[in-house]
Design a protein around this motif. Structure first.
Motif, mmCIF file in Angstrom:
data_model
loop_
_atom_site.group_PDB
_atom_site.id
_atom_site.type_symbol
_atom_site.label_atom_id
_atom_site.label_comp_id
_atom_site.label_asym_id
_atom_site.label_seq_id
_atom_site.Cartn_x
_atom_site.Cartn_y
_atom_site.Cartn_z
ATOM 1 N N ASP A 46 47.944 0.497 40.687
ATOM 2 C CA ASP A 46 46.843 0.858 39.802
ATOM 3 C C ASP A 46 46.801 -0.029 38.562
ATOM 4 N N ALA A 47 47.955 -0.382 38.022
ATOM 5 C CA ALA A 47 47.978 -1.267 36.860
ATOM 6 C C ALA A 47 47.375 -2.624 37.207
ATOM 7 N N LEU A 48 47.691 -3.150 38.393
ATOM 8 C CA LEU A 48 47.111 -4.427 38.817
ATOM 9 C C LEU A 48 45.603 -4.293 39.032
ATOM 10 N N LEU A 49 45.181 -3.224 39.679
ATOM 11 C CA LEU A 49 43.747 -3.024 39.914
ATOM 12 C C LEU A 49 42.985 -2.905 38.594
ATOM 13 N N ASP A 50 43.596 -2.267 37.599
ATOM 14 C CA ASP A 50 42.983 -2.205 36.268
ATOM 15 C C ASP A 50 42.809 -3.609 35.690
#
Length: 238
Positions: A46-50
């Motif tokens: 999720d951090a990467l997708l953000d």
């Protein structure tokens, strides 16, 4: 899980992506062990997708998606997500993960070289811990293919075993990496796994990858070298 173009006849000299080098991932048990050893982390996904701006409606293609964690997390936030992999066992594991979260990314049994994207161009293309499966000539072809499935201004993300050390110090860095990263059997990737990677797979230098990215049509937005053996590139399609 359709192949990208099952009727396509490839020349005899074409690289065989469907017989990957390194760790054998041809069984359900091996894929489950790989997922554990890789340390799959939805929060990190999720951090990467953000960072990549993936939201509801974003068109994302995850090349060599493996066990599908990033693809599934993208679908959970409403992205139109595609997971591509040469391993049928990987895709079966990924689909089971998606089913648990009641999402339905599109899965494609295909590789870096033969995946032909159908429909609108992607906003984001990602690949993690997989491009090293290809020798350098074929890495370049894979990056050209990735650029062709991405809209102008879209993002390409690459994370892999990529070497930023000087060639003169390669033996020292590789020896230290293998010694530090290897785990006892059953607790993660082993020393033997990392030795196999260096001996049989095709990790290369960061300066070579940077040239390939630019020649494929990408501008490098950011790069990071958290360890001398690993690198991250975030690029924008020209």
């Amino acid at each position: 899980m359709p192949r990208s173009d099952p009727a396509r006849s490839l020349p005899a000299w074409y690289f065989s992506e469907y017989a990957p080098v390194g760790i054998d991932l041809g069984s359900r048990a091996a894929v489950a062990a790989y997922d554990r050893n890789q340390g799959t982390d939805p929060l990190a996904d999720d951090a990467l997708l953000d960072r990549l701006g993936v939201t509801d409606g974003t068109r994302l293609i995850d090349l060599a998606c493996g066990t599908g964690s990033l693809t599934v997390q993208a679908a959970r936030r409403g992205a139109v997500a595609h997971g591509v992999d040469v391993s049928a066992e990987m895709l079966a594991f990924a689909k089971a993960r998606a089913d648990r979260f009641d999402v339905a990314p599109q899965w494609h049994h295909a590789g870096f070289l033969d995946y032909t994207h159908q429909g609108p161009l992607a906003d984001v293309v990602t690949t993690k811990s997989a491009l090293h499966q290809l020798p350098d000539f074929w890495k370049q072809q894979a990056l050209v293919n990735a650029a062709e499935m991405l809209r102008a201004g879209g993002f390409f993300y690459l994370w892999d075993v990529i070497f930023s050390f000087e060639a003169s110090s390669a033996e020292t860095h590789l020896r230290d990496w293998i010694a530090a990263a290897g785990r006892p059997d059953g607790e993660g990737f082993t020393r033997t796994d990392f030795e196999t990677h260096v001996r049989e797979e095709f990790s290369t230098y960061a300066w070579i990858v940077e040239g390939m990215l630019r020649r494929a049509g990408f501008d490098i937005v950011s790069r990071a070298f958290p360890r001398p053996t690993h690198a991250e590139f975030c690029c924008r399609r020209r």
